[in-house]
Design a protein around this motif. Structure first.
Motif, PDB file in Angstrom:
ATOM      1  N   GLU A  66      33.983  40.574  45.289  1.00 45.13           N
ATOM      2  CA  GLU A  66      33.472  40.598  46.656  1.00 45.13           C
ATOM      3  C   GLU A  66      31.998  40.974  46.718  1.00 45.13           C
ATOM      4  N   SER A  67      31.555  41.862  45.839  1.00 46.91           N
ATOM      5  CA  SER A  67      30.133  42.203  45.832  1.00 46.91           C
ATOM      6  C   SER A  67      29.297  41.016  45.350  1.00 46.91           C
ATOM      7  N   LEU A  68      29.816  40.258  44.407  1.00 44.38           N
ATOM      8  CA  LEU A  68      29.142  39.032  43.959  1.00 44.38           C
ATOM      9  C   LEU A  68      29.113  37.988  45.074  1.00 44.38           C
ATOM     10  N   ARG A  69      30.206  37.871  45.767  1.00 43.98           N
ATOM     11  CA  ARG A  69      30.294  36.923  46.885  1.00 43.98           C
ATOM     12  C   ARG A  69      29.313  37.290  47.995  1.00 43.98           C
ATOM     13  N   ALA A  70      29.269  38.566  48.358  1.00 41.94           N
ATOM     14  CA  ALA A  70      28.379  39.014  49.421  1.00 41.94           C
ATOM     15  C   ALA A  70      26.913  38.843  49.044  1.00 41.94           C
ATOM     16  N   ALA A  71      26.612  38.895  47.749  1.00 42.20           N
ATOM     17  CA  ALA A  71      25.243  38.730  47.270  1.00 42.20           C
ATOM     18  C   ALA A  71      24.855  37.268  47.121  1.00 42.20           C
ATOM     19  N   GLY A  72      25.781  36.368  47.431  1.00 45.33           N
ATOM     20  CA  GLY A  72      25.476  34.939  47.367  1.00 45.33           C
ATOM     21  C   GLY A  72      25.489  34.352  45.971  1.00 45.33           C
ATOM     22  N   LYS A  73      26.166  34.999  45.036  1.00 37.97           N
ATOM     23  CA  LYS A  73      26.258  34.481  43.675  1.00 37.97           C
ATOM     24  C   LYS A  73      27.169  33.247  43.655  1.00 37.97           C
ATOM     25  N   PRO A  74      26.977  32.364  42.648  1.00 37.54           N
ATOM     26  CA  PRO A  74      27.762  31.125  42.599  1.00 37.54           C
ATOM     27  C   PRO A  74      29.265  31.390  42.485  1.00 37.54           C
ATOM     28  N   ARG A  75      30.036  30.396  42.905  1.00 35.82           N
ATOM     29  CA  ARG A  75      31.487  30.562  42.952  1.00 35.82           C
ATOM     30  C   ARG A  75      32.079  30.865  41.575  1.00 35.82           C
ATOM     31  N   TRP A  76      31.530  30.270  40.514  1.00 36.08           N
ATOM     32  CA  TRP A  76      32.062  30.547  39.186  1.00 36.08           C
ATOM     33  C   TRP A  76      31.872  32.019  38.814  1.00 36.08           C
ATOM     34  N   MET A  77      30.769  32.627  39.285  1.00 37.30           N
ATOM     35  CA  MET A  77      30.534  34.029  38.979  1.00 37.30           C
ATOM     36  C   MET A  77      31.443  34.929  39.809  1.00 37.30           C
ATOM     37  N   GLN A  78      31.729  34.532  41.028  1.00 38.38           N
ATOM     38  CA  GLN A  78      32.675  35.294  41.846  1.00 38.38           C
ATOM     39  C   GLN A  78      34.045  35.336  41.166  1.00 38.38           C
ATOM     40  N   LEU A  79      34.499  34.185  40.680  1.00 38.16           N
ATOM     41  CA  LEU A  79      35.796  34.138  40.009  1.00 38.16           C
ATOM     42  C   LEU A  79      35.761  34.929  38.704  1.00 38.16           C
ATOM     43  N   THR A  80      34.637  34.870  38.006  1.00 37.90           N
ATOM     44  CA  THR A  80      34.489  35.659  36.786  1.00 37.90           C
ATOM     45  C   THR A  80      34.634  37.144  37.101  1.00 37.90           C
ATOM     46  N   GLY A  81      34.090  37.562  38.244  1.00 42.11           N
ATOM     47  CA  GLY A  81      34.271  38.947  38.662  1.00 42.11           C
ATOM     48  C   GLY A  81      35.728  39.304  38.852  1.00 42.11           C
ATOM     49  N   LEU A  82      36.506  38.361  39.365  1.00 42.39           N
ATOM     50  CA  LEU A  82      37.928  38.604  39.590  1.00 42.39           C
ATOM     51  C   LEU A  82      38.715  38.696  38.290  1.00 42.39           C
ATOM     52  N   ILE A  83      38.352  37.909  37.284  1.00 39.90           N
ATOM     53  CA  ILE A  83      39.179  37.798  36.083  1.00 39.90           C
ATOM     54  C   ILE A  83      38.630  38.550  34.877  1.00 39.90           C
ATOM     55  N   HIS A  84      37.452  39.144  34.980  1.00 43.48           N
ATOM     56  CA  HIS A  84      36.780  39.633  33.772  1.00 43.48           C
ATOM     57  C   HIS A  84      37.574  40.692  33.015  1.00 43.48           C
ATOM     58  N   ASP A  85      38.428  41.434  33.692  1.00 43.65           N
ATOM     59  CA  ASP A  85      39.199  42.491  33.021  1.00 43.65           C
ATOM     60  C   ASP A  85      40.660  42.121  32.786  1.00 43.65           C
ATOM     61  N   LEU A  86      41.041  40.884  33.038  1.00 46.24           N
ATOM     62  CA  LEU A  86      42.458  40.519  32.926  1.00 46.24           C
ATOM     63  C   LEU A  86      42.983  40.582  31.500  1.00 46.24           C
ATOM     64  N   GLY A  87      42.087  40.638  30.535  1.00 40.62           N
ATOM     65  CA  GLY A  87      42.538  40.777  29.155  1.00 40.62           C
ATOM     66  C   GLY A  87      43.270  42.083  28.899  1.00 40.62           C
ATOM     67  N   LYS A  88      43.133  43.051  29.795  1.00 41.17           N
ATOM     68  CA  LYS A  88      43.861  44.313  29.661  1.00 41.17           C
ATOM     69  C   LYS A  88      45.379  44.104  29.737  1.00 41.17           C
ATOM     70  N   LEU A  89      45.779  42.920  30.173  1.00 41.59           N
ATOM     71  CA  LEU A  89      47.207  42.596  30.198  1.00 41.59           C
ATOM     72  C   LEU A  89      47.849  42.715  28.826  1.00 41.59           C
ATOM     73  N   MET A  90      47.056  42.551  27.769  1.00 40.63           N
ATOM     74  CA  MET A  90      47.655  42.579  26.435  1.00 40.63           C
ATOM     75  C   MET A  90      48.279  43.930  26.126  1.00 40.63           C
ATOM     76  N   PHE A  91      47.922  44.961  26.882  1.00 41.54           N
ATOM     77  CA  PHE A  91      48.574  46.260  26.721  1.00 41.54           C
ATOM     78  C   PHE A  91      50.065  46.165  26.991  1.00 41.54           C
ATOM     79  N   LEU A  92      50.467  45.167  27.781  1.00 44.59           N
ATOM     80  CA  LEU A  92      51.872  45.009  28.146  1.00 44.59           C
ATOM     81  C   LEU A  92      52.629  44.069  27.218  1.00 44.59           C
ATOM     82  N   PHE A  93      51.922  43.489  26.245  1.00 43.41           N
ATOM     83  CA  PHE A  93      52.553  42.477  25.399  1.00 43.41           C
ATOM     84  C   PHE A  93      52.970  43.105  24.066  1.00 43.41           C
ATOM     85  N   PRO A  94      54.238  43.431  23.893  1.00 46.43           N
ATOM     86  CA  PRO A  94      54.673  44.094  22.663  1.00 46.43           C
ATOM     87  C   PRO A  94      54.459  43.251  21.417  1.00 46.43           C
TER      88      PRO A  94
END
Length: 333
Positions: free
Chosen positions: A141-169
């Motif tokens: 949302e801060s990227l969106r409000a600053a007028g950054k491109p849509r790909w960067m907004q989505l990158t902001g949303l997903i950048h930490d999703l790799g932490k999911l591997m903590f749940l993968f035994p």
């Protein structure tokens, strides 16, 4: 057997996160202050009248972020474990596990991944106690409000999703005793060469890392050549590397540009993009990628406030954004 978001169960407790002279100087105080101001302006657009009861004021100084000198014992213990166990051989093993044809890769949507990750709180992060989805949406949302491109907004949303591997035994990470969390979160750094201690937090905590005594890995170049390019450098295994490998896998048909993948891979590589270390390993194109990472970083770091976001209100916008760059409704993790 297919592993889905619904089949995942979080472990008990919270996740614990978090050379040669530089060719490109690291950002100074003035640059940092301007970056904070830009994010605060963006946040003022989103939240024009923040309530003091919802958290601290948004005008925090640069010194109040990444304050590891005053961090808790939990954070210090985390980095001691990370700096002891992140070796070159360990990183080869993790990549072999990730690419194993017999590994059962969970299958879920990007939004489903956000919701699954929301069960975790990153205790190695000294800047916020909010849930993961709130941090991801704050960044986006801060990227969106600053007028950054849509790909960067989505990158902001997903950048930490790799932490999911903590749940993968199947990745050997589903531990609850705090000993296996150092390969999920925290700052990253190259392995296979001398640790650039002037750029890494808690530099004294590498003493027990066997690579510091191995002549193959304890020189400035180690297994690399000068100017080899960051694409050819093995970074310490964690959520950045995991998500980067997920995104670049052709089977997932991710449409994000290379700049987005660089941001995902390097956003925790503070010894490089903030402290100016390891510049001698940079190759063609790395200067441009470094610029994108530095542009993204303030929106990741300085958007961390206790100001809550309305997840359901924002959901339609981000579902549409996800569909633009991920034609597959579900991807393999």
């Amino acid at each position: 057997m297919t592993i889905t978001a619904a089949s995942l169960r979080p472990p008990a407790g919270n996740i614990v996160k978090k050379d040669i002279l530089s060719k490109t100087p690291s950002p100074g105080l003035e640059t940092t202050s301007h970056a904070i101001e830009a994010v605060h302006i963006a946040y003022d657009t989103l939240y024009p009248s923040p309530s003091p009861s919802n958290g601290p004021p948004l005008t925090r100084s640069a010194a109040s972020y990444r304050a590891y000198e005053t961090a808790t014992a939990c954070v210090r213990s985390f980095y001691l474990a990370q700096h002891t166990h992140q070796t070159y051989e360990f990183n080869l093993l993790r990549r072999k596990q990730f690419n194993s044809p017999t590994r059962l890769r969970p299958k879920m949507s990007i939004w489903g991944a956000c919701l699954t990750l929301d069960t975790l709180v990153d205790d190695s992060d000294p800047d916020t106690s909010l849930s993961q989805i709130e941090h991801l949406l704050q960044t986006a949302e801060s990227l969106r409000a600053a007028g950054k491109p849509r790909w960067m907004q989505l990158t902001g949303l997903i950048h930490d999703l790799g932490k999911l591997m903590f749940l993968f035994p199947e990745m050997g990470l589903c531990q609850t005793d705090g000993t296996q969390q150092w390969d999920v979160v925290g700052d990253t750094f190259p392995v296979g060469c001398e640790f650039c201690l002037r750029t890494i937090i808690y530099p004294g905590s590498f003493a027990a890392n066997p690579d510091t005594k191995d002549p193959r890995y304890n020189t400035q170049l180690g297994v690399y050549t000068e100017g080899c390019g960051m694409d050819n450098v093995m970074l310490s295994w964690g959520h950045d590397e995991y998500m980067y490998h997920v995104l670049k896998d052709p089977i997932n048909e991710c449409k994000l540009p290379k700049e987005a993948l660089a941001v995902v891979r390097y956003h925790s590589f503070y010894p490089w993009h903030r402290e100016g270390g390891y510049m001698h390993l940079m190759g063609e194109g790395d200067e441009e990628m470094l610029g994108w990472v530095r542009e993204f970083n303030p929106f990741d770091l300085y958007s961390k406030t206790e100001e809550a976001v309305d997840v359901e209100k924002l959901k339609p916008y981000y579902l549409e954004l996800i569909d633009q760059f991920f034609p597959k409704k579900e991807i393999l993790w």
